[in-house]
Design a protein around this motif. Structure first.
Motif: not given
Length: 381
Positions: A341-346
């Motif tokens: 659910s979450s984009h860690i690398i951004q």
């Protein structure tokens, strides 16, 4: 039972020599008995005593026990189980400890004779019937040997004893505790954990097993089929008081249905996150923006991470080690939800750092939990 094992091997040995024998149903029927007899025959180990049945039984007993213990040690090693000491009951008799402890109990007034046997006054310590220490034929009962062994362990410097027994021995719990108290040891110094049977399931069918009939699955075969990690985890997953069905097909399945695969996939995913990031992880810099972790999945993962010390503390007191396996499953589930659910690398570097900090916490905690259970944390899958 050891005497029965010796007789079983001896009679199979005589059969191999062409003699007709009566092989009673009370004897061990498995192929392994015939295999041991065949070893003895092929190596001509019993040539000098093959006409003396009692001597043959004694030799076959000792040979079979030695071989089976060697096999058990090798199996335990494959499973990653290390015993500091393998203790033979025979040592207690050879050293005179059984007789000495019986004498101590007699002098203390906790033994009486009835029907030609010697009985322990269990009822003076526990709400259960008295029990036989020495049978009418003069042989020591299992209880007598267990009491002597308990004393032996205390003599070696242990301040608490935890025995793990099968549930079919539940009636012996109070008797052994009474024996320990009769020797002067405090009530809470001996704890006995009972475990239920393990049932093997394959192709949606439970495998019928009987040790006496020789119908069983060897641990080595189970390890070869599903691997050490799966065996350890599935054994740890259930409460000792719960009957366990070891589903071989599930243990081999590579999907989220298989808890071992699901947890180890989480460790591989976490390793992939930091490989993708590529830089040095510096906690003092990356963990300054934890206030940005506000989504339900982030908070859920955080709440799971902080529980490990509490879980370990509980297990150290109640010995319910299945709590670790359940915690690992719960933690892996929380991580997978966060990951998906979450984009860690951004681009938002503050949020990226906060999520990398959370991911590193998950990586360390999951790896430590698996290490406590003796299970690998693979970097790739």
């Amino acid at each position: 039972q050891v005497r029965i094992l010796g007789e079983s091997v001896a009679k199979r040995f005589l059969e191999l020599k062409g003699e007709k024998v009566i092989f009673g149903e009370n004897l061990y029927q498995g192929d392994y008995v015939a295999d041991i007899a065949r070893e003895i025959q092929e190596q001509k180990l019993a040539s000098a005593i093959e006409n003396d049945f009692e001597a043959l039984v004694d030799f076959c007993r000792d040979y079979a026990v030695a071989g089976l213990i060697k096999s058990a040690k090798e199996s335990a090693e494959k499973l990653g189980v290390k015993f500091d000491n393998w203790f033979s009951e025979k040592q207690l008799h050879d050293s005179g400890e059984v007789k000495n402890i019986l004498s101590v109990l007699e002098k203390a007034g906790y033994v009486y004779e009835k029907d030609g046997a010697k009985w322990l006054k269990v009822s003076e310590f526990e709400k259960t019937d008295d029990a036989v220490l020495v049978k009418s034929d003069g042989s020591a009962s299992y209880l007598m040997n267990d009491i002597a062994y308990t004393n032996n362990k205390f003599k070696r410097g242990f301040d608490k004893i935890i025995n793990i027994w099968g549930a079919d021995h539940h009636g012996d719990v109070a008797r052994l505790k009474a024996g320990a108290r009769a020797l002067g040891f405090e009530k809470d110094k001996v704890e006995i954990l009972l475990h239920q049977l393990v049932l093997i399931k394959k192709n949606d069918e439970l495998q019928r097993m009987s040790k006496r009939k020789g119908d069983f699955m060897l641990l080595d075969d189970l390890l070869a089929e599903v691997g050490k990690d799966a065996v350890r985890f599935f054994f740890l997953l259930k409460d000792l008081n719960t009957h366990m069905e070891f589903d071989i097909d599930l243990a081999k399945e590579q999907s989220r249905k298989n808890p071992v695969f699901y947890i180890q996939y989480a460790t591989a995913r976490l390793n992939g996150v930091f490989q993708k990031y590529g830089g040095e992880f510096e906690p003092e810099n990356f963990c300054q923006h934890s206030d940005l972790l506000t989504s339900p999945d982030e908070l859920r993962l955080l709440s799971r991470l902080v529980r490990l010390p509490e879980i370990i503390g509980e297990v150290s007191k109640n010995y319910q080690v299945h709590s670790l396996a359940q915690y690992a499953t719960d933690l892996a589930h929380a991580f997978h939800r966060f990951y998906e659910s979450s984009h860690i690398i951004q681009e938002d570097k503050k949020l990226e750092n906060a999520r990398l900090c959370l991911a590193r916490g998950a990586q360390i905690t999951l790896k430590n939990t698996l290490a406590l259970m003796g299970i690998a944390a693979p970097e790739k899958m």
